[in-house]
Write a protein that holds these residues in place. Structure first.
Motif, PDB file in Angstrom:
ATOM      1  N   ASN A   2       0.817  -1.211   0.000  1.00 29.66           N
ATOM      2  CA  ASN A   2       0.000   0.000   0.000  1.00 29.66           C
ATOM      3  C   ASN A   2       0.854   1.265   0.000  1.00 29.66           C
ATOM      4  O   ASN A   2       1.960   1.269   0.531  1.00 29.66           O
ATOM      5  CB  ASN A   2      -0.903   0.027   1.228  1.00 29.66           C
ATOM      6  N   CYS A   3       0.331   2.306  -0.609  1.00 29.74           N
ATOM      7  CA  CYS A   3       1.015   3.599  -0.613  1.00 29.74           C
ATOM      8  C   CYS A   3       1.170   4.091   0.821  1.00 29.74           C
ATOM      9  O   CYS A   3       0.214   4.116   1.580  1.00 29.74           O
ATOM     10  CB  CYS A   3       0.201   4.614  -1.420  1.00 29.74           C
ATOM     11  N   PRO A   4       2.400   4.474   1.240  1.00 28.26           N
ATOM     12  CA  PRO A   4       2.611   4.919   2.618  1.00 28.26           C
ATOM     13  C   PRO A   4       1.987   6.293   2.893  1.00 28.26           C
ATOM     14  O   PRO A   4       1.890   6.705   4.044  1.00 28.26           O
ATOM     15  CB  PRO A   4       4.136   4.977   2.750  1.00 28.26           C
ATOM     16  N   TYR A   5       1.563   6.974   1.841  1.00 30.78           N
ATOM     17  CA  TYR A   5       0.997   8.310   2.032  1.00 30.78           C
ATOM     18  C   TYR A   5      -0.526   8.291   2.087  1.00 30.78           C
ATOM     19  O   TYR A   5      -1.133   8.937   2.930  1.00 30.78           O
ATOM     20  CB  TYR A   5       1.476   9.241   0.908  1.00 30.78           C
ATOM     21  N   CYS A   6      -1.135   7.555   1.152  1.00 29.58           N
ATOM     22  CA  CYS A   6      -2.602   7.557   1.113  1.00 29.58           C
ATOM     23  C   CYS A   6      -3.198   6.167   1.287  1.00 29.58           C
ATOM     24  O   CYS A   6      -4.412   6.009   1.306  1.00 29.58           O
ATOM     25  CB  CYS A   6      -3.098   8.169  -0.198  1.00 29.58           C
ATOM     26  N   ASN A   7      -2.334   5.155   1.407  1.00 28.96           N
ATOM     27  CA  ASN A   7      -2.780   3.785   1.644  1.00 28.96           C
ATOM     28  C   ASN A   7      -3.466   3.114   0.450  1.00 28.96           C
ATOM     29  O   ASN A   7      -4.034   2.035   0.575  1.00 28.96           O
ATOM     30  CB  ASN A   7      -3.701   3.735   2.879  1.00 28.96           C
ATOM     31  N   TYR A   8      -3.408   3.740  -0.696  1.00 31.38           N
ATOM     32  CA  TYR A   8      -3.986   3.142  -1.902  1.00 31.38           C
ATOM     33  C   TYR A   8      -3.192   1.879  -2.251  1.00 31.38           C
ATOM     34  O   TYR A   8      -1.983   1.831  -2.055  1.00 31.38           O
ATOM     35  CB  TYR A   8      -3.920   4.153  -3.055  1.00 31.38           C
ATOM     36  N   GLN A   9      -3.913   0.833  -2.760  1.00 35.32           N
ATOM     37  CA  GLN A   9      -3.207  -0.458  -2.881  1.00 35.32           C
ATOM     38  C   GLN A   9      -2.497  -0.698  -4.205  1.00 35.32           C
ATOM     39  O   GLN A   9      -1.854  -1.719  -4.371  1.00 35.32           O
ATOM     40  CB  GLN A   9      -4.152  -1.621  -2.542  1.00 35.32           C
ATOM     41  N   GLN A  28       5.417   4.390  -7.911  1.00 37.35           N
ATOM     42  CA  GLN A  28       4.605   5.598  -7.851  1.00 37.35           C
ATOM     43  C   GLN A  28       3.151   5.202  -7.613  1.00 37.35           C
ATOM     44  O   GLN A  28       2.608   4.340  -8.311  1.00 37.35           O
ATOM     45  CB  GLN A  28       4.722   6.387  -9.153  1.00 37.35           C
ATOM     46  N   CYS A  29       2.552   5.825  -6.617  1.00 40.58           N
ATOM     47  CA  CYS A  29       1.164   5.532  -6.264  1.00 40.58           C
ATOM     48  C   CYS A  29       0.243   5.957  -7.405  1.00 40.58           C
ATOM     49  O   CYS A  29       0.384   7.043  -7.966  1.00 40.58           O
ATOM     50  CB  CYS A  29       0.796   6.279  -4.982  1.00 40.58           C
ATOM     51  N   LEU A  30      -0.701   5.083  -7.759  1.00 34.78           N
ATOM     52  CA  LEU A  30      -1.609   5.381  -8.865  1.00 34.78           C
ATOM     53  C   LEU A  30      -2.724   6.335  -8.447  1.00 34.78           C
ATOM     54  O   LEU A  30      -3.461   6.851  -9.275  1.00 34.78           O
ATOM     55  CB  LEU A  30      -2.223   4.085  -9.407  1.00 34.78           C
ATOM     56  N   SER A  31      -2.834   6.572  -7.151  1.00 39.85           N
ATOM     57  CA  SER A  31      -3.888   7.466  -6.685  1.00 39.85           C
ATOM     58  C   SER A  31      -3.354   8.873  -6.423  1.00 39.85           C
ATOM     59  O   SER A  31      -3.777   9.836  -7.052  1.00 39.85           O
ATOM     60  CB  SER A  31      -4.536   6.895  -5.429  1.00 39.85           C
ATOM     61  N   CYS A  32      -2.355   8.986  -5.520  1.00 42.32           N
ATOM     62  CA  CYS A  32      -1.894  10.323  -5.147  1.00 42.32           C
ATOM     63  C   CYS A  32      -0.597  10.721  -5.862  1.00 42.32           C
ATOM     64  O   CYS A  32      -0.164  11.857  -5.793  1.00 42.32           O
ATOM     65  CB  CYS A  32      -1.711  10.428  -3.635  1.00 42.32           C
ATOM     66  N   GLY A  33       0.020   9.788  -6.565  1.00 45.17           N
ATOM     67  CA  GLY A  33       1.226  10.097  -7.336  1.00 45.17           C
ATOM     68  C   GLY A  33       2.504  10.146  -6.540  1.00 45.17           C
ATOM     69  O   GLY A  33       3.575  10.408  -7.094  1.00 45.17           O
TER      70      GLY A  33
HETATM   71 ZN   LIG Z   1      -0.802   7.349  -2.573  1.00 45.07          ZN
END
Ligand SMILES: [Zn+2]
Length: 179
Positions: A2-9, A28-33
């Protein structure tokens, strides 16, 4: 991961390279970048199993799995249950981080695991592993199990050791005796 910033998987790999004993991945997180790094490493070095006769051999997951599979043969267990149990035990063993582990410790873990899954599989494994030499020792183990099954009879998802009607009869008889 999971993204450590927004937890997006979900994330994409933007860079990947070999480092010491593993692979370093820039993601790179696909949600928050946001960008973050993950490392993939090999399992820690295996450990040795000290056998009953004192000989040592390298831990072999397949061997353990085969033993568990044999005990669970033809039992109505959900697919994947056996592999899951082997995975759990293996993880537990690695977490001990020991160079050598007695085969008795592993055997006990398997027995513990099987006991919570299926009594028949448990008895099968125990009869090989504990080498029940006489029928009395085996009967004792079965009696103990039946006893504990009575206690948790109404609250458990455990597969029945006795046919249902037989179980009813034993339970009723016990209740009668208690009065
Ligand atoms: Zn994120």
């Amino acid at each position: 991961m999971n993204c450590p910033y927004c937890n997006y998987q979900d994330s994409k790999v933007i860079d990947s390279r070999d480092v010491n004993e593993g692979i370093r991945r820039r993601r790179q997180c696909l949600s928050c970048g946001s960008r973050f790094t993950t490392y993939e490493r090999l399992q820690p070095t295996s450990f040795f199993v000290i056998k009953k006769d004192g000989r040592r051999e390298e831990f072999n997951r397949m061997k353990m799995l085969t033993g568990i599979r044999k005990a669970c043969e033809k039992r109505p267990l959900p697919t994947g249950t056996v592999d899951q149990l082997a995975d759990d035990i293996e993880a537990k063993l690695y977490r001990l981080s020991k160079a050598e582990i007695s085969s008795a410790v592993i055997g006990d873990m398997v027995m513990e695991g099987l006991k919570s899954l299926d009594y028949i599989a448990y008895i099968r494994f125990a009869s090989v592993y504990r080498e029940f030499t006489d029928i009395t020792a085996l009967k004792q183990e079965v009696d103990t199990l039946i006893g504990s099954q009575m206690e948790i009879f109404h609250s458990t998802s455990q597969l029945s050791l006795l046919p249902d009607d037989e179980l009813e009869t034993v339970t009723r008889r016990r209740q009668r005796n208690r009065k």
